[in-house]
Structures are given as structure tokens and as C-alpha cells.
Design an enzyme around this catalytic site. Structure first.
Site, short mmCIF file in Angstrom:
data_model
loop_
_atom_site.label_atom_id
_atom_site.label_comp_id
_atom_site.label_asym_id
_atom_site.label_seq_id
_atom_site.Cartn_x
_atom_site.Cartn_y
_atom_site.Cartn_z
N GLY A 13 0.77 -1.05 -0.02
CA GLY A 13 0.00 -0.18 0.03
C GLY A 13 0.83 1.26 -0.01
N LEU A 15 1.92 3.60 2.44
CA LEU A 15 2.92 3.65 3.43
C LEU A 15 3.82 2.44 3.12
CD1 LEU A 15 3.99 4.94 5.82
CD2 LEU A 15 2.53 3.79 7.18
N ILE A 41 -4.43 -10.18 7.22
CA ILE A 41 -4.49 -10.17 8.75
C ILE A 41 -5.58 -10.98 9.61
CG2 ILE A 41 -2.87 -8.36 8.95
CD1 ILE A 41 -5.39 -6.43 9.29
N TYR A 65 -8.63 -0.72 6.71
CA TYR A 65 -9.74 -0.59 5.77
C TYR A 65 -9.83 1.08 5.95
CZ TYR A 65 -14.44 -0.92 3.60
OH TYR A 65 -15.44 -0.59 2.51
N TYR A 129 -15.30 4.33 10.55
CA TYR A 129 -13.83 4.18 10.31
C TYR A 129 -13.17 4.22 11.43
CZ TYR A 129 -9.20 5.39 9.02
OH TYR A 129 -7.82 5.46 8.72
N LYS A 133 -10.89 2.04 14.08
CA LYS A 133 -9.51 2.18 14.35
C LYS A 133 -9.18 2.31 15.77
CE LYS A 133 -6.42 2.62 12.01
NZ LYS A 133 -5.68 1.59 11.31
#
Length: 294
Positions: A13, A15, A41, A65, A129, A133
Site C-alpha cells: 500500500g 505507506l 491479517i 480498511y 472508520y 480504528k
């Protein structure tokens, strides 16, 4: 530790690609960049085999996500990746004796506070989201003590899809754009975040815990867009609009500028201003375009 073994989940991705660019500068070359298939994961059996076959010294979890609006409808998969997946990585990292570096978000905050947000401030997410997180952070803290959780914001880079690249594309096609001016945060160059992750790994100290990291400074999306066009050499009229004029399924924090004092003091790092980093990124994008013949 001269040559630690490092697993990077979400290794392909945005990063992850930044880490692939930066890690050799720190002589971190014993690294496995795991994509969503090899490093799923949510597959506990695969994770168990992965960690048993090679016990890593460090694990960086970039997998997440991040489709903020889609998450409002896809709550189950968002929860699975951001909460359950984070817990799985933490559990196997702890079993292997690995130190975990996990990426979280400014969206854990509600955005109704006008002051810089510190790590100890109440997290009150206003979208799915942000909630998942935050729950991922909580799962990690319950499963291991050897973790660094870094909350960041508004990531962009020369890799993958992001706001900076979208604006440069639209700015080349249009002479006028409307951009939201009443959501305020800090754009963060993912290359800078990658450097910080490497510095943490190379640090001789172990101040585990929760940290905030973004570039310095404050901007609205409007400010960000204006700077992108200015630094990118594009003449585009940018009209500031309220968020109500561009409704989205998920609410966004109105203000999510984070206090970075803790990470600066713990690791002795200097953080560049977002405009300085944006200029570096746009230079890198232009170099990519030239090399590809675009």
C-alpha cells in the site's frame, strides 16, 4: 540490533511503498513486505505459520480498511480489518516477542475541540472508520505491552491514490475547483512517517505507547489544494466551500490537528512543516512523470 527481521503488513500500500523507499537508508534490509494475500491479517492459521516460520523482531501494521464513506455501509469488513485484524497481529507479535508498530488515525477524535489534540484527550469517533480504528488500538493495548501506536492524518505521497495526486490530475484538466474549507487538520507526507517508523526501530530506547505524528502546521482541504496547485505550477481557481455543500456518507472531524510534543521528545525527532514536505512530494511526482514519459 544490527539486522532485525521486520514484517510489514500492508506492505504494497501507500505507506508500505514509502517504507520500501526509506528503509534501505537506515540499513533495514531484512524486511518482508507482505501484501493482503501473503499477509492476510484475518487468516489466523496463515499468521500462525508466518510467525512460527520466522520470528520477527519488529512488526509494522499498515494494513487497514480506509474507505471512510464505504465503511458506513460495510461495517462488518471495516470492523474485521481495523479491529479484529489489528488484534490478530498484536496477538502473534506478542507470542513471537516482537515489537509492534501500528498506524492509526486522527479520525478517532470527534473534531469539536479547538485545541491541539494530545494522546490523553478523549477519543470520540463520529464515523465507523474512526470507531473501528479506535477499537483496534484498544485491542492492541490489551494484548501486548510492546507496541507503538502512531496516529497520523491526511496521508499522501507519490505512491497510490491520494488527495495530492488527485488534485494534480484534476488541476491539469480543469481551470476551477470547489474544495471544502471548514475541515481542518494537517496533511502528512507518508515518506516522513516512514522515516519516523525507521527511527523508532533504530532507537536504543523503548518508550512504548501511543503517539501522534503528522507534519507540522494547520490546513483546511482548501488550503491544501491551493498549495498543491501553487507548488505544482498549475493555475486553478479554487473556491472554498462548506462541508454541507459537499455531503458525504461519513461525518468528518471539523478540527483534528494533533499535538506532536510526545513523539518529538521521546525520539528526538524534528518534524517538517506540511508545505515543505508537500514541495518534496510534488518534486518526486514530477520525477516519476518524467521517467514514465507522462
Amino acid at each position: 540490533m544490527n539486522n532485525p527481521l521486520i514484517f510489514v503488513f500492508g506492505g504494497t500500500g501507500q505507506l508500505g511503498q514509502c517504507l520500501q523507499t526509506v528503509m534501505p537508508l537506515y540499513n533495514l534490509e531484512n524486511v518482508r513486505f507482505l501484501d493482503e494475500i501473503e499477509g492476510n491479517i484475518l487468516d489466523e492459521n496463515a499468521l500462525r505459520q508466518l510467525f512460527t516460520a520466522a520470528r520477527p523482531d519488529y512488526v509494522i501494521n499498515c494494513a487497514a480498511y480506509t474507505a471512510v464513506d464505504q465503511a458506513e455501509d460495510s461495517t462488518e469488513i471495516c470492523d474485521q480489518v481495523n479491529r479484529v485484524g489489528a488484534a490478530n497481529v498484536a496477538r502473534y507479535s506478542e507470542a513471537a516477542g516482537a515489537n509492534l508498530l501500528h498506524i492509526s488515525t486522527d479520525f478517532v477524535f470527534g473534531g469539536d475541540s479547538p485545541k491541539l489534540l494530545a494522546e490523553e484527550d478523549a477519543a470520540l469517533p463520529i464515523n465507523v472508520y474512526g470507531l473501528t480504528k479506535l477499537q483496534g488500538e484498544q485491542e492492541i493495548a490489551a494484548l501486548t505491552n510492546r507496541y507503538y501506536i502512531l496516529r497520523t492524518s491526511w496521508l499522501y505521497s507519490e505512491f497510490a491514490n491520494n488527495f495530492t495526486k488527485t488534485m494534480l490530475r484534476l488541476g491539469a484538466e480543469r481551470s476551477e475547483l470547489n474544495v471544502i474549507a471548514d475541515q481542518v487538520g494537517t496533511p502528512t507526507y507518508a515518506i516522513d512517517l516512514a522515516h519516523v517508523l525507521c527511527k523508532i526501530i533504530r532507537s536504543e530506547q523503548r518508550p512504548f505507547g501511543l503517539y501522534h505524528y503528522s507534519n507540522e502546521g494547520v490546513a483546511s482541504w482548501y488550503d491544501f489544494a491551493v498549495a498543491i496547485f501553487e507548488l505544482g505550477g498549475l493555475e486553478v481557481k479554487v473556491n472554498p466551500i462548506p462541508g454541507t455543500a459537499y455531503p458525504t456518507k461519513a461525518k468528518r472531524p471539523a478540527f483534528s490537528v494533533m499535538d506532536k510534543s510526545k513523539i518529538k521528545e521521546a525520539f528526538g525527532i524534528e518534524i517538517p512543516h506540511w508545505r515543505q514536505s508537500l514541495a518534496r512530494c510534488i518534486t518526486a511526482i514530477h520525477k516519476q512523470d518524467l521517467s514514465s514519459g507522462a
